[in-house]
Design a protein around this motif. Structure first.
Motif, PDB file in Angstrom:
ATOM      1  N   ARG A   6       0.799  -1.224   0.000  1.00 39.35           N
ATOM      2  CA  ARG A   6       0.000   0.000   0.000  1.00 39.35           C
ATOM      3  C   ARG A   6       0.834   1.277   0.000  1.00 39.35           C
ATOM      4  NH1 ARG A   6      -4.995  -0.923   4.198  1.00 39.35           N
ATOM      5  NH2 ARG A   6      -5.831  -2.814   3.275  1.00 39.35           N
ATOM      6  N   GLY A   7       2.120   1.164   0.313  1.00 39.70           N
ATOM      7  CA  GLY A   7       2.829   2.403   0.577  1.00 39.70           C
ATOM      8  C   GLY A   7       4.030   2.681  -0.295  1.00 39.70           C
ATOM      9  N   GLY A   8       4.316   1.823  -1.283  1.00 44.16           N
ATOM     10  CA  GLY A   8       5.432   2.092  -2.161  1.00 44.16           C
ATOM     11  C   GLY A   8       6.764   2.102  -1.450  1.00 44.16           C
ATOM     12  N   GLY A   9       6.860   1.463  -0.304  1.00 43.41           N
ATOM     13  CA  GLY A   9       8.128   1.351   0.393  1.00 43.41           C
ATOM     14  C   GLY A   9       8.433   2.498   1.322  1.00 43.41           C
ATOM     15  N   ALA A  10       7.576   3.512   1.400  1.00 40.77           N
ATOM     16  CA  ALA A  10       7.847   4.671   2.246  1.00 40.77           C
ATOM     17  C   ALA A  10       7.445   4.389   3.685  1.00 40.77           C
ATOM     18  CB  ALA A  10       7.094   5.879   1.723  1.00 40.77           C
ATOM     19  N   VAL A  11       8.262   4.867   4.617  1.00 42.82           N
ATOM     20  CA  VAL A  11       7.948   4.752   6.028  1.00 42.82           C
ATOM     21  C   VAL A  11       7.019   5.888   6.416  1.00 42.82           C
ATOM     22  CG1 VAL A  11       8.872   4.797   8.374  1.00 42.82           C
ATOM     23  CG2 VAL A  11      10.118   3.601   6.555  1.00 42.82           C
ATOM     24  N   SER A  12       5.944   5.585   7.112  1.00 45.35           N
ATOM     25  CA  SER A  12       5.011   6.605   7.576  1.00 45.35           C
ATOM     26  C   SER A  12       4.958   6.583   9.096  1.00 45.35           C
ATOM     27  CB  SER A  12       3.607   6.373   6.995  1.00 45.35           C
ATOM     28  OG  SER A  12       3.128   5.079   7.330  1.00 45.35           O
ATOM     29  N   ARG A  13       4.648   7.731   9.655  1.00 39.22           N
ATOM     30  CA  ARG A  13       4.551   7.859  11.117  1.00 39.22           C
ATOM     31  C   ARG A  13       3.109   8.139  11.494  1.00 39.22           C
ATOM     32  NH1 ARG A  13       8.613  11.613  14.481  1.00 39.22           N
ATOM     33  NH2 ARG A  13       9.928   9.801  14.056  1.00 39.22           N
ATOM     34  N   TRP A  14       2.672   7.473  12.537  1.00 37.34           N
ATOM     35  CA  TRP A  14       1.301   7.588  13.027  1.00 37.34           C
ATOM     36  C   TRP A  14       1.352   7.929  14.513  1.00 37.34           C
ATOM     37  CZ3 TRP A  14      -2.664   6.467   9.431  1.00 37.34           C
ATOM     38  CH2 TRP A  14      -2.194   5.975   8.200  1.00 37.34           C
ATOM     39  N   ILE A  15       0.605   8.946  14.895  1.00 38.00           N
ATOM     40  CA  ILE A  15       0.639   9.477  16.258  1.00 38.00           C
ATOM     41  C   ILE A  15      -0.586   8.999  17.033  1.00 38.00           C
ATOM     42  CG2 ILE A  15       0.762  11.573  17.655  1.00 38.00           C
ATOM     43  CD1 ILE A  15       3.185  11.000  15.770  1.00 38.00           C
ATOM     44  N   PHE A  16      -0.356   8.464  18.226  1.00 36.59           N
ATOM     45  CA  PHE A  16      -1.468   8.004  19.054  1.00 36.59           C
ATOM     46  C   PHE A  16      -2.463   9.138  19.288  1.00 36.59           C
ATOM     47  CE2 PHE A  16       0.797   4.436  21.657  1.00 36.59           C
ATOM     48  CZ  PHE A  16       1.232   3.856  20.478  1.00 36.59           C
ATOM     49  N   GLU A  17      -3.738   8.821  19.187  1.00 34.72           N
ATOM     50  CA  GLU A  17      -4.807   9.733  19.585  1.00 34.72           C
ATOM     51  C   GLU A  17      -5.161   9.367  21.035  1.00 34.72           C
ATOM     52  OE1 GLU A  17      -7.548  11.802  20.798  1.00 34.72           O
ATOM     53  OE2 GLU A  17      -6.754  12.452  18.862  1.00 34.72           O
ATOM     54  N   PRO A  18      -4.684  10.152  22.030  1.00 31.48           N
ATOM     55  CA  PRO A  18      -4.821   9.731  23.428  1.00 31.48           C
ATOM     56  C   PRO A  18      -6.255   9.639  23.916  1.00 31.48           C
ATOM     57  CG  PRO A  18      -3.971  11.966  23.299  1.00 31.48           C
ATOM     58  CD  PRO A  18      -3.936  11.423  21.905  1.00 31.48           C
ATOM     59  N   GLY A  19      -7.164  10.404  23.303  1.00 30.79           N
ATOM     60  CA  GLY A  19      -8.558  10.328  23.725  1.00 30.79           C
ATOM     61  C   GLY A  19      -9.233   9.030  23.343  1.00 30.79           C
ATOM     62  N   HIS A  20      -8.633   8.295  22.402  1.00 31.81           N
ATOM     63  CA  HIS A  20      -9.213   7.038  21.945  1.00 31.81           C
ATOM     64  C   HIS A  20      -8.204   5.896  22.004  1.00 31.81           C
ATOM     65  CE1 HIS A  20     -11.736  10.220  20.152  1.00 31.81           C
ATOM     66  NE2 HIS A  20     -12.715   9.393  20.468  1.00 31.81           N
ATOM     67  N   THR A  21      -7.221   6.036  22.875  1.00 26.98           N
ATOM     68  CA  THR A  21      -6.228   4.994  23.119  1.00 26.98           C
ATOM     69  C   THR A  21      -6.247   4.686  24.609  1.00 26.98           C
ATOM     70  OG1 THR A  21      -4.834   5.690  21.273  1.00 26.98           O
ATOM     71  CG2 THR A  21      -3.776   4.429  23.016  1.00 26.98           C
ATOM     72  N   GLU A  22      -6.232   3.410  24.944  1.00 26.36           N
ATOM     73  CA  GLU A  22      -6.298   3.055  26.361  1.00 26.36           C
ATOM     74  C   GLU A  22      -5.632   1.707  26.614  1.00 26.36           C
ATOM     75  OE1 GLU A  22     -10.574   3.119  26.795  1.00 26.36           O
ATOM     76  OE2 GLU A  22     -10.645   0.927  26.813  1.00 26.36           O
TER      77      GLU A  22
END
Length: 215
Positions: A6-22
């Motif tokens: 899906r990403g063509g080999g690129a590294v992506s960064r994803w940030i936790f959404e603290p209001g919906h992470t537990e």
């Protein structure tokens, strides 16, 4: 850990959404029932390459001072030196990487988990819940969309490995609190590029030691 291609080999960064992470933990009480506790203030990030899911890495921190079980007296006891000792160890830390793909949407990850200043290796079973493009509004202004992904991770730890060791005995050889504790981590994370594009990055810039800093 994630579907490939899906990403063509690129590294992506994803940030936790603290209001919906537990994070939820579950321990046996008095040998007969379960007590559950919850941590909600969790910050962190996931870095992944869609084409190389086993190179996925992640890290996060949990505010242990905000533990909640629904009973204030018990919560105060859990914050004390008998358990989490939050006065001296206010943060629970975790950092790890995927190590084995166990299904189309499942993987195992090796994690260094730190509780009360004690770090131990832990294996997580991880389920990927998919990606969704979601709208982002500020008041009446449509700022566009942000991509979100979700994971659930589970493991069982021995609390004594982390010096969370208060205990009392029951007649017949029982204990008040089980040694083994089941842990479940539910994560919702937002693509960092989308956070920057929509201007929402300002709400996340300081999370996880600068994990969301742009550039």
């Amino acid at each position: 850990m994630l579907p490939s291609g899906r990403g063509g080999g690129a590294v992506s960064r994803w940030i936790f959404e603290p209001g919906h992470t537990e994070a939820e933990f579950r321990a046996r009480h008095m040998m007969v029932t379960w007590v559950r506790g919850l941590f909600k203030d969790i910050h962190g990030r996931v870095e992944l390459d869609w084409d190389r899911p086993l190179e996925t890495t992640f890290r996060g921190e949990i505010d242990a001072t905000k533990i909640w079980t629904g009973e204030p007296t018990r919560d105060a006891h859990l914050r004390s030196a008998d358990f989490f000792d939050v006065e001296h160890h206010p943060r629970i830390l975790f950092e790890g990487a995927a190590i084995e793909r166990t299904g189309d949407m499942h993987a195992k990850a090796a994690v260094d988990l730190t509780i009360r200043g004690v770090t131990r290796p832990v294996i997580l079973d991880i389920a990927y819940h998919g990606q969704w493009e979601t709208p982002f509004w500020v008041g009446d202004e449509n700022r566009g969309t942000m991509r979100r992904i979700g994971f659930a991770a589970t493991t069982t730890i021995n609390r004594h490995d982390f010096k969370v060791s208060w205990q009392d005995d029951l007649p017949g050889g029982g204990v008040v609190v089980s040694n083994e504790v089941t842990v479940t981590l539910d994560v919702e994370a937002i693509n960092q590029d989308d956070l920057v594009r929509t201007g929402a990055i300002e709400q996340y810039r300081d999370q996880a030691g600068g994990a969301a800093a742009a550039g």
